[in-house]
Design an enzyme around this catalytic site. Sequence first.
Site, PDB file in Angstrom:
ATOM      1  N   GLN A  72       0.828  -1.193   0.000  1.00 48.05           N
ATOM      2  CA  GLN A  72       0.000   0.000   0.000  1.00 48.05           C
ATOM      3  C   GLN A  72       0.875   1.260   0.000  1.00 48.05           C
ATOM      4  O   GLN A  72       2.066   1.211   0.307  1.00 48.05           O
ATOM      5  CB  GLN A  72      -0.901  -0.004   1.235  1.00 48.05           C
ATOM      6  CG  GLN A  72      -1.938  -1.117   1.248  1.00 48.05           C
ATOM      7  CD  GLN A  72      -3.012  -0.919   0.201  1.00 48.05           C
ATOM      8  OE1 GLN A  72      -3.466   0.193  -0.037  1.00 48.05           O
ATOM      9  NE2 GLN A  72      -3.422  -1.998  -0.447  1.00 48.05           N
ATOM     10  N   CYS A  73       0.256   2.394  -0.305  1.00 46.58           N
ATOM     11  CA  CYS A  73       1.015   3.652  -0.363  1.00 46.58           C
ATOM     12  C   CYS A  73       1.578   4.023   1.006  1.00 46.58           C
ATOM     13  O   CYS A  73       2.695   4.542   1.109  1.00 46.58           O
ATOM     14  CB  CYS A  73       0.165   4.789  -0.925  1.00 46.58           C
ATOM     15  SG  CYS A  73      -1.318   5.196   0.050  1.00 46.58           S
ATOM     16  N   VAL A  92       1.649   4.378  13.895  1.00 50.15           N
ATOM     17  CA  VAL A  92       1.830   3.810  12.556  1.00 50.15           C
ATOM     18  C   VAL A  92       0.509   3.387  11.929  1.00 50.15           C
ATOM     19  O   VAL A  92       0.488   2.808  10.845  1.00 50.15           O
ATOM     20  CB  VAL A  92       2.779   2.587  12.603  1.00 50.15           C
ATOM     21  CG1 VAL A  92       4.166   3.000  13.033  1.00 50.15           C
ATOM     22  CG2 VAL A  92       2.231   1.500  13.532  1.00 50.15           C
TER      23      VAL A  92
END
Length: 217
Positions: A72-73, A92
């Site tokens: 994922q980005c 996070v």
Amino acid sequence: MWSGKNIWILALSLMVFVVTVPLLTGAVAESTVGTKLDAYRGVTVHDNGLIYSRSHGRHFADDGCYYGKKWQCVEFVKRFFHQAHNHKMPDVWGHAKSFFDENVPHGELNPRRGLLQFRNGGSVYPKTGDLLVFTNGGYGHVAIICRVTTNDVQVIQQNVVGRTRQTFPLTWTPTSFQIGDSDQPAGWLRVPKPANRQREPRRSRQEHRPHLSSPHG
């Protein structure tokens, strides 16, 4: 003349084609997942396949830092800040859009990410290595700024099919910097300078910000 049998065979063949081609295409696409596509400052961008919402397991650093779900980005930007900036984000978790906190004033610390936060259109210019945050859409998007000129900003990103790098126009005045036109990010985040860091040799103006005296230079 086409007989009933021939028409039935043709129809069956078309059905097999319609079903098989997407399956084969998907299989080929899935076989490339995890492939290294690009890199910036030694941090790699990986293929996430054709379905952007899909992930491929959790990714942790050797020291236990959680990067996120592959590929994922948000996984890329957290991994970039850990590897290129030696920065572990205090929090996070969250989708891409949550990396920009609307309640944090311009230029102040975003406590969830441990980064200084600057609003798009504000008085602080973007720099290479900054984290660019888009809050539009359901999940938003995050990328890393890898080039800044007097006219545009380029980012490197993960989980955008066929486009690891993307360029956005940069509009500026002596007191403001705006990235994008119809597609504008909310702002960018940057690692704060340590309070006890020794003063570095002064770098040229060109290294720090666009040269304001000549927008076309």
